[in-house]
Write a protein that holds these residues in place. Structure first.
Motif, PDB file in Angstrom:
ATOM      1  N   ASN A 204       0.594  -1.129   0.087  1.00  9.81           N
ATOM      2  CA  ASN A 204      -0.034   0.018  -0.034  1.00  9.81           C
ATOM      3  C   ASN A 204       0.882   0.983   0.314  1.00  9.81           C
ATOM      4  OD1 ASN A 204      -2.424  -1.233   0.033  1.00  9.81           O
ATOM      5  ND2 ASN A 204      -2.277  -1.648   2.180  1.00  9.81           N
ATOM      6  N   VAL A 205       2.025   1.340   0.676  1.00  9.77           N
ATOM      7  CA  VAL A 205       2.868   2.409   0.841  1.00  9.77           C
ATOM      8  C   VAL A 205       3.354   2.607  -0.603  1.00  9.77           C
ATOM      9  CG1 VAL A 205       4.847   3.441   1.732  1.00  9.77           C
ATOM     10  CG2 VAL A 205       3.140   2.222   3.203  1.00  9.77           C
ATOM     11  N   SER A 206       3.890   1.593  -1.283  1.00 12.10           N
ATOM     12  CA  SER A 206       4.464   1.671  -2.585  1.00 12.10           C
ATOM     13  C   SER A 206       3.430   2.352  -3.444  1.00 12.10           C
ATOM     14  CB  SER A 206       4.957   0.379  -2.980  1.00 12.10           C
ATOM     15  OG  SER A 206       5.820  -0.073  -2.028  1.00 12.10           O
ATOM     16  N   VAL A 207       2.174   1.844  -3.449  1.00  9.43           N
ATOM     17  CA  VAL A 207       1.157   2.399  -4.333  1.00  9.43           C
ATOM     18  C   VAL A 207       1.163   3.903  -4.094  1.00  9.43           C
ATOM     19  CG1 VAL A 207      -1.366   2.475  -4.759  1.00  9.43           C
ATOM     20  CG2 VAL A 207       0.071   0.310  -4.637  1.00  9.43           C
ATOM     21  N   GLN A 211       1.538   6.914  -6.935  1.00  9.70           N
ATOM     22  CA  GLN A 211       0.367   7.790  -7.305  1.00  9.70           C
ATOM     23  C   GLN A 211       1.086   9.174  -6.872  1.00  9.70           C
ATOM     24  OE1 GLN A 211      -2.322   7.160  -8.712  1.00  9.70           O
ATOM     25  NE2 GLN A 211      -2.342   4.917  -8.582  1.00  9.70           N
ATOM     26  N   ALA A 212       1.777   9.435  -5.456  1.00 11.54           N
ATOM     27  CA  ALA A 212       1.894  10.672  -5.436  1.00 11.54           C
ATOM     28  C   ALA A 212       3.076  11.379  -6.601  1.00 11.54           C
ATOM     29  CB  ALA A 212       2.782  10.585  -4.144  1.00 11.54           C
ATOM     30  N   ASP A 213       3.997  10.215  -7.250  1.00 12.14           N
ATOM     31  CA  ASP A 213       4.947  10.882  -7.960  1.00 12.14           C
ATOM     32  C   ASP A 213       4.137  11.249  -9.227  1.00 12.14           C
ATOM     33  OD1 ASP A 213       7.060  10.368  -6.411  1.00 12.14           O
ATOM     34  OD2 ASP A 213       7.410   8.526  -7.011  1.00 12.14           O
ATOM     35  N   GLY A 214       3.071  10.226  -9.817  1.00 14.84           N
ATOM     36  CA  GLY A 214       2.481  10.649 -10.883  1.00 14.84           C
ATOM     37  C   GLY A 214       1.555  11.901 -10.749  1.00 14.84           C
ATOM     38  N   ILE A 233      -4.425   7.777  -3.608  1.00 14.70           N
ATOM     39  CA  ILE A 233      -3.656   7.965  -2.451  1.00 14.70           C
ATOM     40  C   ILE A 233      -4.317   8.053  -1.160  1.00 14.70           C
ATOM     41  CG2 ILE A 233      -2.013   9.675  -1.242  1.00 14.70           C
ATOM     42  CD1 ILE A 233      -1.131  10.320  -3.956  1.00 14.70           C
ATOM     43  N   SER A 234      -5.513   8.779  -1.185  1.00 12.08           N
ATOM     44  CA  SER A 234      -6.268   8.744  -0.148  1.00 12.08           C
ATOM     45  C   SER A 234      -6.996   7.550   0.516  1.00 12.08           C
ATOM     46  CB  SER A 234      -7.594   9.751  -0.238  1.00 12.08           C
ATOM     47  OG  SER A 234      -8.354  10.010   0.842  1.00 12.08           O
TER      48      SER A 234
END
Length: 396
Positions: A204-207, A211-214, A233-234
């Motif tokens: 989940n943290v990797s996702v 997503q934050a980078d995107g 992310i939320s």
């Protein structure tokens, strides 16, 4: 009931011993007038009835403590009888207290004390017959047989008591070892759960990071895509937070720090699991009712492990010709997992040595659910686990 009775007897030894010797006390006191009126030897010192009663009480009274203080009681009774012999006082029925005291020493003391008490009682018999009767070989032999029989009965009671104490000690030790094994199994299972949940949280943290980078790259050129990334992310963050809360309190084994992590199975691997079990020779029928989409990966892993462990137990204990059934029902309030079979060996699955049920119960409890596992009426075994359904994504 018997356990409470034994506990009461241990706490009231004096009362129990008094009740046990009550028939002997009544017999000796009732026969005092007859014994005083017809002494064995005419030259013996005759006592009055009150004096004979007092001497009888002195001989019989210490017997109340014969189990708590067997050596002291025997010494007191034997000493009174010796003084009686030295003074030439006529014998009384209460002199049988010497044999009762000897039995107490033989039944509750080491063998050297038992041998000493037997020798003293035998020597006392010889002195009594010499002073108060004709010391013929036949009379002495009969009296000796009586004394030896009582002594051997005490030795047998001693051996039996030690044997029972040994059994109780071994049973208590086995119970402590069983509890320790259960604690060890629980700790090991919690450590394994912690390692598996590590994969879920790490995913989940990797996702979130991806997503934050995107979102950072798209925020200027494609605001809609950035908005969707932030929403993902939320949702993923809430799911990861839920898993982390469940991880609190689950201690990890220090020796597992160097183990290589692998992706953990979920609901998508249930069909493959059932197929493997069928190949192993166990016919399995699986039914899935309801919508299981959106379940957190940790809860998917719990469902997978419950089905896996239950089918493994059936393979091990079900015996030839057993069949199993798996049913997963997804309702609005809870998810119910039922794994049943018609095999034999149901008792072995709830035995002290089995840790599979402990592991399943740990997993279900960590997610706020309940689990029941018991033999079925008519044969077979049934495992029912219930997990709350409010953890899936999109729930209010």
């Amino acid at each position: 009931m018997f356990g409470r009775l034994r506990a009461w007897r241990r706490g009231h030894r004096a009362v129990v011993d008094l009740v046990a010797i009550a028939p002997l006390v009544v017999f000796c006191l009732v026969t005092v007038p007859e014994a005083v009126g017809a002494p064995l030897v005419a030259t013996s010192l005759r006592l009055s009835v009150p004096a004979a009663v007092g001497l009888s009480v002195a001989l019989l009274g210490p017997l109340v403590w014969r189990r708590s203080y067997p050596r002291a009681v025997f010494a007191v009774v034997a000493g009174i009888s010796l003084g009686q012999w030295l003074l030439g006082v006529e014998p009384l029925p209460a002199n049988l207290a010497v044999l009762v005291g000897m039995y107490g020493v033989a039944a509750r003391c080491p063998v050297q004390w038992a041998l000493g008490a037997g020798a003293v009682a035998e020597f006392g018999t010889y002195l009594a017959l010499r002073a108060w009767n004709d010391l013929s070989l036949e009379v002495f032999a009969n009296a000796s047989v009586f004394v030896v029989a009582i002594w051997m009965a005490g030795i047998y009671a001693n051996m039996r008591r030690r044997f029972v104490l040994g059994l109780e000690e071994r049973a208590e030790r086995a119970e402590r070892e069983r509890d320790q094994q259960a604690l060890i199994a629980t700790a090991a299972e919690r450590a394994r759960i912690a390692r598996e949940l590590h994969d879920v949280v790490a995913h989940n943290v990797s996702v979130i990071v991806v997503q934050a980078d995107g979102a950072g790259f798209a925020i200027d050129n494609d605001p809609e895509q950035a908005r969707r990334a932030v929403q993902a992310i939320s949702a993923t963050g809430r799911q990861a937070l839920t898993e982390m809360r469940r991880l609190v309190g689950v201690l990890r084994d220090d020796t597992a720090a160097g183990e290589e992590y692998q992706p953990q199975p979920g609901l998508g691997q249930l069909e493959e699991l059932v197929r493997q079990v069928r190949v192993s020779g166990l016919p399995v029928d699986m039914t899935v009712d309801g919508d299981l989409s959106g379940l957190p990966e940790g809860e998917q892993l719990v469902i997978y492990r419950i089905v896996q462990e239950a089918l493994t137990n059936t393979l091990k204990h079900g015996g030839p010709g057993a069949r199993a059934g798996v049913r997963v029902e997804a309702g609005r309030q809870e998810i119910v997992i039922r794994v049943m079979d018609d095999g034999r060996g149901a008792a072995a699955r709830v035995s002290e040595g089995g840790h599979g049920l402990i592991g399943m119960r740990e997993r279900v409890t960590m997610y706020g659910g309940t689990m029941d596992a018991a033999p079925r009426t008519g044969g077979g075994f049934l495992v029912v686990a219930r997990l709350p359904a409010g953890l899936r994504e999109g729930a209010a």
